[in-house]
Scaffold this active site. Structure first.
Site, PDB file in Angstrom:
ATOM      1  N   GLY A   1       0.828  -1.209   0.000  1.00 22.53           N
ATOM      2  CA  GLY A   1       0.000   0.000   0.000  1.00 22.53           C
ATOM      3  C   GLY A   1       0.864   1.262   0.000  1.00 22.53           C
ATOM      4  O   GLY A   1       0.552   2.246  -0.673  1.00 22.53           O
ATOM      5  N   ASP A   2       1.953   1.229   0.751  1.00 26.52           N
ATOM      6  CA  ASP A   2       2.858   2.394   0.813  1.00 26.52           C
ATOM      7  C   ASP A   2       3.510   2.621  -0.553  1.00 26.52           C
ATOM      8  O   ASP A   2       3.777   3.760  -0.955  1.00 26.52           O
ATOM      9  CB  ASP A   2       3.952   2.173   1.872  1.00 26.52           C
TER      10      ASP A   2
END
Ligand code: ATP
Ligand code: F1X
Length: 304
Positions: free
Chosen positions: A248-249
């Site tokens: 996600g990052d």
């Protein structure tokens, strides 16, 4: 200038095991230590993609030193507020499936919080602040909204990647981007979000509240991008999931690296999704080559 802020960074201790038996002595096959925390991951992936940022947050003790040295070795600028206790160690067990134990982290005093606020007070128009990860239990849940308000008043942009209720409080300050996964989006509206159409519907509701762009990440199902003008769906390439930590990052980092260079939302969404999948398919965070290789395989479709 881009800044990332990680209030509760970590060392991520990856332990590979054939199998894990609760209540027994387990011996690892392999172990690795990486700096962790969502903002730190955004800074690391952005750097690999050619975009500089400065990592802000709190760090302390020998684990804090590890974090700072590691970032320095990757030529990533950092400006942490020193805290007394050790930065936390988060355990990531890999046994064919992923099991995570995230520690609570050090206590952050009011004075240390003020030190961070004075750094954020230096931001100005044209700057961008990524607020990513959980808020330590010793800090108020309104801390991100306070930083968001400072940025808005200064004309600096914000990108938010956190969970409710801290996320909810920041929406009024019109962030440039928020990136909930579909579970986090559901939590915001006290419901369950499982399909692309549901993600699009609730994403639009966030836009009507003032958020400028939303990416709803949906793991192997890809992602949905929503803003005032369009709703896009990204189908991701098929591959072997090796590591979802930081996927996600990587979406946030890929989006920012592309958007700050080209200013095109669709391309930035493609780049973010490709970086997310590239991390999912590798043992560490993705490299530039891995992310670029997947760019063409990310199929974007306009759905609204
Ligand atoms: N199994 C997978 N196959 C392909 N791509 C994946 C897979 N899992 C994750 N991704 C990629 O990573 C992106 C982010 O995944 P996810 O929705 O799990 O984020 P997240 O929950 O914020 O992750 P984390 O908090 O672990 O960093 C997805 O949009 C997709 O591009
Ligand atoms: O406890 P938080 O702040 O919610 O999440 C922290 C964390 O799980 O998120 C990163 C992956 O996104 C890891 O590097 C880190 O260990």
């Amino acid at each position: 200038m881009i800044y990332t802020c990680t209030l509760n960074p970590s060392i991520d201790y990856f332990i590979q095991l054939e199998e894990f038996q609760l209540g027994s002595l387990n011996r690892s096959k392999e172990t690795q230590l990486f700096p962790g925390g969502k903002g730190i991951n955004v800074s690391r992936v952005a750097k690999r993609l050619g975009t500089e940022s400065t990592a802000l947050g709190f760090a302390g003790g020998f684990t804090g030193d590890f974090l700072k040295n590691f970032l320095q070795s990757e030529s990533i600028a950092a400006d942490f507020v020193e805290v007394l206790d050790n930065t936390r160690i988060n355990v990531k067990l890999k046994t064919g499936m992923e099991t995570e134990i995230n520690a609570s982290g050090p206590i952050i005093t009011g004075e240390q919080q003020e030190q961070l606020i004075s750094k954020i007070n230096q931001l100005e128009k044209g700057d961008l602040l990524v607020l990513a990860g959980s808020i330590p239990s010793s800090m108020p849940l309104t801390f991100y909204s306070k930083l968001s308000e400072i940025c808005k008043n200064a004309g600096a942009e914000t990108v938010i990647d956190t969970t409710s209720p801290a996320l909810e409080e920041t929406l009024q300050f019109e962030p440039l981007l928020i990136k909930p996964n579909h579970h986090e989006l559901g939590e915001l509206f006290h419901t369950k979000v499982s399909t692309v159409n549901e993600a699009a519907y609730f994403g639009k509701r966030l836009i009507s509240l003032g958020v400028r762009n939303v990416i709803v990440s949906m793991a192997g199902e890809g992602a949905v991008f929503i803003n005032q003008d369009q709703v896009l769906k990204a189908a991701v390439p098929k591959g072997i999931l090796k590591n979802s930590v930081g996927a996600g990052d990587s979406v946030v980092a890929g989006f920012l690296a592309s958007y700050t260079k080209f200013g095109d939302y669709e391309e930035a969404f493609r780049a973010g999704t490709a970086a997310g999948s590239a991390t999912a398919f590798s043992h560490d965070l993705c490299t530039k080559e891995e992310a670029e290789k997947l760019l063409e395989q990310v199929k974007i479709e306009k759905i609204g």
